[in-house]
Scaffold this active site. Structure first.
Site, PDB file in Angstrom:
ATOM      1  N   GLU A 149      -6.092   1.691   6.709  1.00 31.24           N
ATOM      2  CA  GLU A 149      -5.886   1.671   5.184  1.00 31.24           C
ATOM      3  C   GLU A 149      -6.349   2.782   4.416  1.00 31.24           C
ATOM      4  OE1 GLU A 149      -6.495  -1.433   1.380  1.00 31.24           O
ATOM      5  OE2 GLU A 149      -5.810  -2.170   3.101  1.00 31.24           O
ATOM      6  N   SER A 168     -11.808  -1.731   2.393  1.00 33.26           N
ATOM      7  CA  SER A 168     -11.053  -2.128   3.820  1.00 33.26           C
ATOM      8  C   SER A 168     -10.731  -0.816   4.379  1.00 33.26           C
ATOM      9  CB  SER A 168     -10.262  -3.235   3.422  1.00 33.26           C
ATOM     10  OG  SER A 168     -10.509  -4.372   2.721  1.00 33.26           O
ATOM     11  N   ARG A 186       0.706  -1.273   0.068  1.00 35.55           N
ATOM     12  CA  ARG A 186      -0.161   0.089  -0.018  1.00 35.55           C
ATOM     13  C   ARG A 186       0.842   1.437  -0.078  1.00 35.55           C
ATOM     14  NH1 ARG A 186      -2.136  -3.558  -1.340  1.00 35.55           N
ATOM     15  NH2 ARG A 186      -3.878  -4.761  -0.359  1.00 35.55           N
TER      16      ARG A 186
END
Length: 302
Positions: A295, A225, A175
């Site tokens: 996230e 998410s 990420r």
């Protein structure tokens, strides 16, 4: 601000240079205050012009795709929001390589790959984001990540210079990437795929699609998410085991369907979401000693 508006409108049509634009219209969470300036470019030249204008006037600028994986503050975003999305979404195929502009949806690229019997991108078919955002964050699902299939990307530097960088030079990680570290703006990218069996590609795509529909709360607004995967654990299971399934703060709720998702149950504010995230983090830490890292990217004034 009037001077900046005039400069931007020298190169970009006035109807694509907006002021006080509600960001809840442009995020999958359906949350967020107003953007001070909201620009919708159609060409690389317009992107360059916006970047150079922002730099000249020392105005902060945020690059927006289709608004997934994003929580915008209730008090909005100062400066410029530059949306690279529907007006810059061309996809071209050359043999086993697919080149797409940053605004192309991952689902559209996956369908094009399927139509051309190219395999390797099935995992991305249901990720609700643009190619530019996926490169920036090294998006992934079901064991696949962008880094596995990305050949190169063309980016714009903060100084307005165009560079084409290999996947190695982009340094994609979990990420993250050099796009974030260096403040680049992704313009396009090229994937290297393989020839595959059309029936097998369709089967895999259908299986992933079914899994998402049955396991994820697609019927409610969310940012995908909410937490990164902690090493050795699954965020959703930790949250469930902590007794937080259905936990709600204001209009924000831990999804009953998948505890790894925070959903906008009913007119949630960014403040609601932040408080819920903090409550979840605290409870999971107390019960299991695990730190959950969000996230979802936070942008703007909270």
């Amino acid at each position: 601000m009037n001077t900046i508006l005039e400069e931007l409108r020298q190169k970009i049509a006035p109807e694509r240079v907006l002021t006080k634009e509600p960001m809840k219209k442009h995020t999958t969470f359906r949350i967020g205050g107003e953007a001070e300036l909201y620009i919708i470019p159609e060409t690389i030249e317009e992107v360059q012009w916006t970047v150079k204008t922002a730099r000249k006037h020392e105005i902060p600028m945020f690059i927006l795709g289709n608004g997934s994986n994003l929580l915008v503050g209730d008090r909005g975003i100062d400066g410029i929001v530059l949306q690279i999305y529907k007006n810059m979404n061309e996809i071209t195929v050359n043999g086993t390589e697919i080149t797409a502009q940053a605004g192309a949806l991952l689902s559209s690229i996956a369908r094009e790959a399927q139509n051309r019997s190219l395999t390797g991108f099935e995992f991305a078919g249901g990720i609700p984001g643009t190619f530019g955002g996926a490169i920036t964050m090294n998006a992934g699902a079901y064991g696949g990540e962008i880094i596995q299939v990305l050949k190169e990307a063309t980016v714009l530097t903060k100084e307005g210079e165009i560079l084409t960088l290999s996947a190695e030079e982009l340094e994609l990680g979990y990420r993250t990437s050099n796009v974030i570290k260096c403040g680049y703006t992704v313009l396009s990218g090229t994937l290297f795929l393989k020839e595959g069996d059309p029936s097998e590609i369709k089967k895999q795509m259908d299986e992933y699609s079914l899994a998402r529909k049955t396991k994820q709360p697609l019927e409610l607004p969310s940012a995908g998410s909410t937490f990164k995967r902690p090493e050795g654990y699954f965020a959703g299971k930790l949250i469930d085991d902590a007794g937080l399934r259905g936990y709600q703060v204001g209009g924000a709720r831990v999804s009953d369907k998948h505890c790894g998702f925070v959903v906008n149950q009913e007119n949630a504010t960014a403040k609601d979401v932040l408080q819920l995230i903090e409550d979840v983090q605290k409870t999971v830490k107390e019960k299991f000693g695990v730190d959950l890292e969000p996230e979802v990217k936070r942008v703007g004034k909270f």
